[in-house]
Design a protein around this motif. Structure first.
Motif, PDB file in Angstrom:
ATOM      1  N   GLU A  21      42.498  20.087  42.413  1.00  0.00           N
ATOM      2  CA  GLU A  21      41.167  20.175  41.500  1.00  0.00           C
ATOM      3  C   GLU A  21      39.897  20.353  42.374  1.00  0.00           C
ATOM      4  N   TYR A  22      39.381  21.152  42.128  1.00  0.00           N
ATOM      5  CA  TYR A  22      38.158  21.316  43.142  1.00  0.00           C
ATOM      6  C   TYR A  22      37.042  20.199  42.705  1.00  0.00           C
ATOM      7  N   VAL A  23      36.599  19.732  43.842  1.00  0.00           N
ATOM      8  CA  VAL A  23      35.787  18.256  43.783  1.00  0.00           C
ATOM      9  C   VAL A  23      34.180  18.832  44.009  1.00  0.00           C
ATOM     10  N   GLY A  24      34.039  19.803  44.266  1.00  0.00           N
ATOM     11  CA  GLY A  24      32.354  20.247  44.539  1.00  0.00           C
ATOM     12  C   GLY A  24      31.632  20.598  43.197  1.00  0.00           C
ATOM     13  N   ALA A  25      30.391  21.071  43.323  1.00  0.00           N
ATOM     14  CA  ALA A  25      29.911  21.478  42.063  1.00  0.00           C
ATOM     15  C   ALA A  25      29.377  22.992  42.072  1.00  0.00           C
ATOM     16  N   ASP A  26      29.267  23.588  43.170  1.00  0.00           N
ATOM     17  CA  ASP A  26      29.287  24.982  43.342  1.00  0.00           C
ATOM     18  C   ASP A  26      30.349  25.846  42.763  1.00  0.00           C
ATOM     19  N   PRO A  27      29.916  26.912  42.156  1.00  0.00           N
ATOM     20  CA  PRO A  27      31.126  27.921  41.518  1.00  0.00           C
ATOM     21  C   PRO A  27      32.049  28.368  42.862  1.00  0.00           C
ATOM     22  N   LEU A  28      33.165  28.072  42.475  1.00  0.00           N
ATOM     23  CA  LEU A  28      34.153  29.042  43.482  1.00  0.00           C
ATOM     24  C   LEU A  28      34.409  30.452  42.831  1.00  0.00           C
ATOM     25  N   LEU A  29      35.015  31.162  43.757  1.00  0.00           N
ATOM     26  CA  LEU A  29      35.730  32.379  43.517  1.00  0.00           C
ATOM     27  C   LEU A  29      36.992  32.276  43.084  1.00  0.00           C
ATOM     28  N   SER A  30      37.425  31.488  42.787  1.00  0.00           N
ATOM     29  CA  SER A  30      38.738  31.453  42.131  1.00  0.00           C
ATOM     30  C   SER A  30      38.814  30.128  41.205  1.00  0.00           C
ATOM     31  N   PRO A  31      39.690  30.165  40.327  1.00  0.00           N
ATOM     32  CA  PRO A  31      39.860  29.077  39.352  1.00  0.00           C
ATOM     33  C   PRO A  31      39.836  27.618  39.996  1.00  0.00           C
ATOM     34  N   SER A  32      39.080  26.775  39.279  1.00  0.00           N
ATOM     35  CA  SER A  32      38.933  25.534  40.173  1.00  0.00           C
ATOM     36  C   SER A  32      39.970  24.641  39.911  1.00  0.00           C
ATOM     37  N   ALA A  33      40.782  24.880  38.931  1.00  0.00           N
ATOM     38  CA  ALA A  33      42.117  23.827  38.747  1.00  0.00           C
ATOM     39  C   ALA A  33      42.964  24.718  37.979  1.00  0.00           C
ATOM     40  N   SER A  34      44.162  23.973  37.383  1.00  0.00           N
ATOM     41  CA  SER A  34      44.986  24.485  36.509  1.00  0.00           C
ATOM     42  C   SER A  34      44.368  25.325  35.447  1.00  0.00           C
ATOM     43  N   TYR A  35      45.011  26.221  34.509  1.00  0.00           N
ATOM     44  CA  TYR A  35      44.613  26.660  33.305  1.00  0.00           C
ATOM     45  C   TYR A  35      45.764  27.467  32.556  1.00  0.00           C
ATOM     46  N   GLN A  36      45.526  27.688  31.371  1.00  0.00           N
ATOM     47  CA  GLN A  36      46.336  28.758  30.452  1.00  0.00           C
ATOM     48  C   GLN A  36      45.555  29.814  29.856  1.00  0.00           C
ATOM     49  N   ARG A  37      46.076  30.823  29.750  1.00  0.00           N
ATOM     50  CA  ARG A  37      45.155  31.825  28.871  1.00  0.00           C
ATOM     51  C   ARG A  37      46.267  32.884  28.180  1.00  0.00           C
ATOM     52  N   PHE A  38      45.799  33.093  26.820  1.00  0.00           N
ATOM     53  CA  PHE A  38      46.581  33.902  26.171  1.00  0.00           C
ATOM     54  C   PHE A  38      45.527  35.049  25.758  1.00  0.00           C
ATOM     55  N   ASP A  39      46.058  36.250  25.751  1.00  0.00           N
ATOM     56  CA  ASP A  39      44.970  37.273  25.376  1.00  0.00           C
ATOM     57  C   ASP A  39      45.872  38.329  24.698  1.00  0.00           C
ATOM     58  N   ALA A  40      44.923  39.034  23.819  1.00  0.00           N
ATOM     59  CA  ALA A  40      45.769  40.100  22.737  1.00  0.00           C
ATOM     60  C   ALA A  40      44.837  41.274  22.656  1.00  0.00           C
ATOM     61  N   TRP A  41      45.408  42.715  22.430  1.00  0.00           N
ATOM     62  CA  TRP A  41      44.505  43.759  22.523  1.00  0.00           C
ATOM     63  C   TRP A  41      45.338  44.547  21.454  1.00  0.00           C
ATOM     64  N   LEU A  42      44.319  45.493  20.676  1.00  0.00           N
ATOM     65  CA  LEU A  42      44.986  46.351  19.726  1.00  0.00           C
ATOM     66  C   LEU A  42      43.731  47.461  19.799  1.00  0.00           C
ATOM     67  N   GLY A  43      44.192  48.809  20.032  1.00  0.00           N
ATOM     68  CA  GLY A  43      43.338  49.620  20.061  1.00  0.00           C
ATOM     69  C   GLY A  43      43.682  51.221  19.751  1.00  0.00           C
ATOM     70  N   LEU A  44      42.891  52.374  19.906  1.00  0.00           N
ATOM     71  CA  LEU A  44      43.240  53.618  19.619  1.00  0.00           C
ATOM     72  C   LEU A  44      42.952  54.483  21.117  1.00  0.00           C
ATOM     73  N   ARG A  45      43.854  55.199  21.359  1.00  0.00           N
ATOM     74  CA  ARG A  45      43.765  56.017  22.605  1.00  0.00           C
ATOM     75  C   ARG A  45      43.878  57.516  22.354  1.00  0.00           C
ATOM     76  N   LEU A  46      42.747  58.297  22.917  1.00  0.00           N
ATOM     77  CA  LEU A  46      42.754  59.723  22.682  1.00  0.00           C
ATOM     78  C   LEU A  46      42.880  60.502  23.732  1.00  0.00           C
ATOM     79  N   PHE A  47      43.667  61.588  23.839  1.00  0.00           N
ATOM     80  CA  PHE A  47      44.147  62.236  25.099  1.00  0.00           C
ATOM     81  C   PHE A  47      43.569  63.844  24.852  1.00  0.00           C
ATOM     82  N   TYR A  48      43.075  64.349  26.119  1.00  0.00           N
ATOM     83  CA  TYR A  48      42.628  65.722  25.909  1.00  0.00           C
ATOM     84  C   TYR A  48      43.280  66.291  27.232  1.00  0.00           C
TER      85      TYR A  48
END
Length: 386
Positions: free
Chosen positions: A359-386
């Protein structure tokens, strides 16, 4: 055009924020004609091209539905040019640019809601290639320049310039097999004034890596990459590293519509925490086509990572532990259905997690996540080709 959802926008272990996302993507690609399209007459002979060119640009517009992130655009661009590509001596010029804008930490700064997470990297290279007349032996040597820079002032301590000298050799045998050798020297420098006021200790460094092994087909349906090598890094401040690196990947295609690949990676990667990260990763990727129109895929990996000594610029520990140790996991499903040759519906769901006691103990923002995390993401879309 895509609609998406992110359950943990800022990759936090607590006080998580979620958001719906709109993403619009456009891509244009231009290339010289391949030899297959140039064949004319009864002999099907093709005059060797002096110039082989491919270039493209893509832009992805993101609109998050939370106030803390302003609309922004990511981008990809590439130029790949070869002079005398089929001759004994040829020249290759390449340039790739990549810009990402999705948040990688929670930046609580005076900029507030308008903080940009833009991370830009441009890689340009010039290589001289030599090959035997039969094409069995091939080697190249050149120069690569990598410039990385961030939009926001609070992240610009990570700006760096890297000079690389790569050397590659290959010996082809059988229809599609080769012994390959690769060696690269890298010199990376940071802006000293910005590093002195940064959130984490970053150091100018020199790195070398070399690998040797096999790449090619074992049978009509099975192919293999097996590389073994050595890598070392020497830093002006902080830990150095050296050790064995390896990559083993097997690819199996039992049918033209089914493919499966998996393997193991061991490597040392540059890091904004502790100078470097020692990575051991297992990965699996599979895809199959149903009825010629529906493509389904699964991708998963798990990585066991350990950083060098994680220090702040004043020499104190950056977090609650001297080294950052992580178990990173990703699992995702992908599907695409083509209604016609120019229109497709696609979707993707993914789970990304980082399990660590750091766990990061500083106050300034890091260029990496500051500790453990979990993320769920989902996408739905249309694709057109030419």
């Amino acid at each position: 055009a895509e609609g998406g959802y992110d359950s943990n926008v800022f990759l936090q272990n607590e006080n998580q924020e979620d958001s719906f996302i709109l993403r619009l993507t456009g891509y244009l690609d231009v290339a010289t004609e391949p030899p297959q399209r140039q064949r004319e007459g009864e002999t099907n002979e093709v005059e060797p091209q002096k110039i082989d060119f491919r270039g493209g640009i893509g832009v992805r517009y993101y609109q998050y539905f939370i106030d803390r992130i302003a609309p922004n655009a990511a981008a990809d661009a590439h130029i790949d040019l070869s002079y005398n590509p089929s001759r004994v001596f040829s020249l290759q010029v390449r340039d790739t640019f990549r810009r990402t804008i999705r948040p990688f930490t929670d930046a609580t700064t005076p900029e507030g809601e308008t903080t940009s997470y833009g991370n830009n990297q441009n890689r340009g290279s010039l290589d001289l290639v030599a090959r035997s007349k039969s094409g069995i032996l091939e080697g190249s040597a050149g120069y690569t320049n990598i410039f990385q820079f961030f939009d926001s002032d609070v992240f610009q301590y990570g700006n760096s310039l890297t000079h690389q000298v790569p050397v590659r050799l290959s010996w082809s045998f059988f229809p599609s097999s080769a012994l390959v050798y690769d060696a690269t020297y890298s010199n990376q420098t940071f802006d000293e004034a910005r590093v002195n006021s940064s959130a984490t200790l970053l150091s100018d460094n020199n790195r070398i890596r070399t690998t040797f092994g096999y790449n090619g087909s074992l049978t009509e349906r099975l192919s293999l990459t097996a590389l073994l090598g050595y890598s070392a890094g020497f830093y002006a401040i902080g830990n150095d590293f050296d050790g064995v690196i390896a990559r083993v990947e097997a690819r199996w295609q039992p049918r033209p519509t089914i493919s499966l690949s998996g393997g193991y990676d061991r490597d040392y990667r540059p890091s904004f925490i502790g100078n470097f990260t020692e990575m051991n990763r297992l990965f699996l990727d599979t895809s199959f086509v149903v009825s010629g129109a529906l493509l389904l895929g699964i991708k998963a990996w798990v990585s066991f990572d350990k950083s060098g000594l994680a220090l702040a610029p004043d020499g104190t520990l950056l977090g609650n532990e001297p080294f950052r140790k992580d178990i990173r996991v990703y699992a995702g499903l992908f599907g695409e259905y083509r209604f016609t040759s120019w229109l497709a519906l696609f979707g993707r769901i993914g789970y990304l997690a980082d399990f660590t006691d750091f766990e990061y103990v500083g106050a300034d923002p890091l260029l990496s996540p500051s500790a453990s995390y979990q993320r769920f993401d989902a996408w739905l879309g249309l694709r057109l080709f030419y």
